[in-house]
Design a protein around this motif. Structure first.
Motif, PDB file in Angstrom:
ATOM      1  N   SER A 150      21.159-147.941  26.013  1.00  0.00           N
ATOM      2  CA  SER A 150      22.460-147.347  26.339  1.00  0.00           C
ATOM      3  C   SER A 150      22.779-146.050  25.615  1.00  0.00           C
ATOM      4  O   SER A 150      23.729-145.358  25.975  1.00  0.00           O
ATOM      5  CB  SER A 150      23.559-148.346  25.999  1.00  0.00           C
ATOM      6  N   TYR A 175      28.984-149.120  26.075  1.00  0.00           N
ATOM      7  CA  TYR A 175      28.516-149.724  24.836  1.00  0.00           C
ATOM      8  C   TYR A 175      29.238-149.196  23.603  1.00  0.00           C
ATOM      9  O   TYR A 175      29.345-149.912  22.605  1.00  0.00           O
ATOM     10  CB  TYR A 175      27.003-149.533  24.680  1.00  0.00           C
ATOM     11  N   VAL A 193      21.805-143.171  31.947  1.00  0.00           N
ATOM     12  CA  VAL A 193      22.915-143.361  31.011  1.00  0.00           C
ATOM     13  C   VAL A 193      23.885-142.186  31.027  1.00  0.00           C
ATOM     14  O   VAL A 193      25.107-142.366  31.006  1.00  0.00           O
ATOM     15  CB  VAL A 193      22.383-143.585  29.576  1.00  0.00           C
TER      16      VAL A 193
END
Length: 275
Positions: A86, A97, A182
Motif C-alpha cells: 500500500s 492504509y 496505489v
C-alpha cells in the motif's frame, strides 16, 4: 537470557478498511507481571513483505531480547502491521492504509495493550517501502510520534519514471512493479507528489515539535536510494530538524537491516531520554 513474547499474525477489525487488519506484536519479558505501561514502536515492512517479515527475516525479536536484557534499551512493545503493498497511503483507487494505521491500529493497540497513549511514547520505523511509510506518517502527523527512522527508505525527490536501470545495469519497471495502482490507475504524478515526504518537511518544521529523524542506506543499494536519503538529510538540516544519516557498506537486503535496526533502537532510546 529472558525472552519477550511474540504473537504472530493476530488481527482486529479495521473500520477504515472494513475488514480485518493483521499485525504481529513483541511484548517484553516482564509485560505480563509488570503494571507499568510501555513505549511503542510501530515497525513497518517493505514491498512484498507482511506482518512477520521483521520477525522471520530480520529476527528483530532476538535483537530486542539481547538489547533489553543488557539494559542498552528500555523494554519496548513493538507492533508490526501488515500493510500489503500500500505504500502506507490513503490510495485514491484502493484502500486507505494511512488512516487505518494512524486511527485504527494505534487506537486498537492503545486500547488493548499496556502501552502509553502519548506522543512521547510512540515511534515509527521501517525499511524500503516501510521507510517511506515511517517518514510520511511521522511528517504528516508529527503530533503522533516522537521520532522516526527510515532504513533504505523508498524516498526520492522526483516522481518515479516508468522505467530505470538499477545498479547492476538491469532495466526495472518502477511504476508497474513497485507502485502498481496505489498512486492512481493510471499512475497519478500529482497524487504521488502530494504524498512525497519531501513536501511534508515544512509540516514538521511549522509544527514546532521536535522530531528526530534517523536515515540510513547501503552504499550498494541497487535502487540508488542513498541519493534520496542524502537529499532528504540536506532538506532536514536546512529546516533545522534534528537528523542523522548513515551510508553503510551494504546492499538493499536483510543483512544490512537486521544490523541497522540496532542503531535505530539506540536512536529511539536517546530521543526518549531527552524528551
Amino acid at each position: 537470557m529472558v525472552k519477550g513474547t511474540v504473537y504472530e499474525s493476530l488481527s482486529f477489525f479495521s473500520p477504515t478498511l472494513e475488514r480485518d487488519l493483521k499485525y504481529s506484536i513483541y511484548l517484553p519479558a516482564e509485560y505480563e507481571e509488570d503494571s507499568r505501561r510501555y513505549s511503542t514502536i510501530y515497525l513497518l515492512h517493505g514491498h512484498s513483505g507482511n506482518e512477520v517479515s521483521w520477525l522471520r527475516k530480520g529476527h528483530v525479536d532476538q535483537t530486542l531480547d539481547i538489547m533489553i536484557n543488557s539494559g542498552e534499551i528500555p523494554p519496548f512493545v513493538v507492533v508490526m502491521p501488515d500493510a500489503q503493498n500500500s505504500w502506507y497511503v490513503d490510495s485514491p483507487v484502493g484502500e486507505k492504509y494511512e488512516t487505518a494505521i494512524i486511527k485504527d491500529l494505534i487506537g486498537f493497540i492503545e486500547g488493548h495493550y499496556k502501552v502509553r497513549n502519548t506522543r512521547g511514547d510512540r515511534f515509527v520505523a521501517g525499511l524500503s517501502m516501510g521507510g517511506y511509510g515511517a517518514l510520511k506518517l511521522a511528517f504528516k502527523h508529527p503530533d503522533m510520534f516522537l521520532s522516526a527512522a527510515s532504513l533504505s527508505g523508498g524516498i526520492t525527490r522526483d516522481v518515479p519514471p516508468e522505467t530505470d536501470v538499477d545498479i547492476n545495469g538491469d532495466v526495472i519497471h518502477i511504476r508497474e512493479d513497485y507502485y502498481h495502482d496505489v498512486f492512481g490507475d493510471p499512475f497519478d504524478p500529482d497524487f504521488w507528489e502530494k504524498e512525497n515526504v519531501f513536501n511534508w518537511v515544512d509540516n514538521v518544521k511549522n509544527s514546532g515539535l521536535t522530531l528526530p529523524v534517523y536515515l540510513s542506506c547501503g552504499n550498494e543499494d541497487y535502487f540508488y536510494l542513498y541519493l534520496g536519503a542524502t537529499e532528504l538529510y540536506h532538506e532536514l538540516r536546512l529546516a533545522k530538524i534534528e537528523s542523522v544519516l548513515y551510508i553503510r557498506d551494504g546492499e538493499h537486503n536483510w543483512l544490512l537491516w537486521q544490523e541497522d535496526i540496532k542503531e535505530v533502537l539506540r536512536f529511539f532510546k536517546r530521543a526518549l531520554d531527552l524528551y
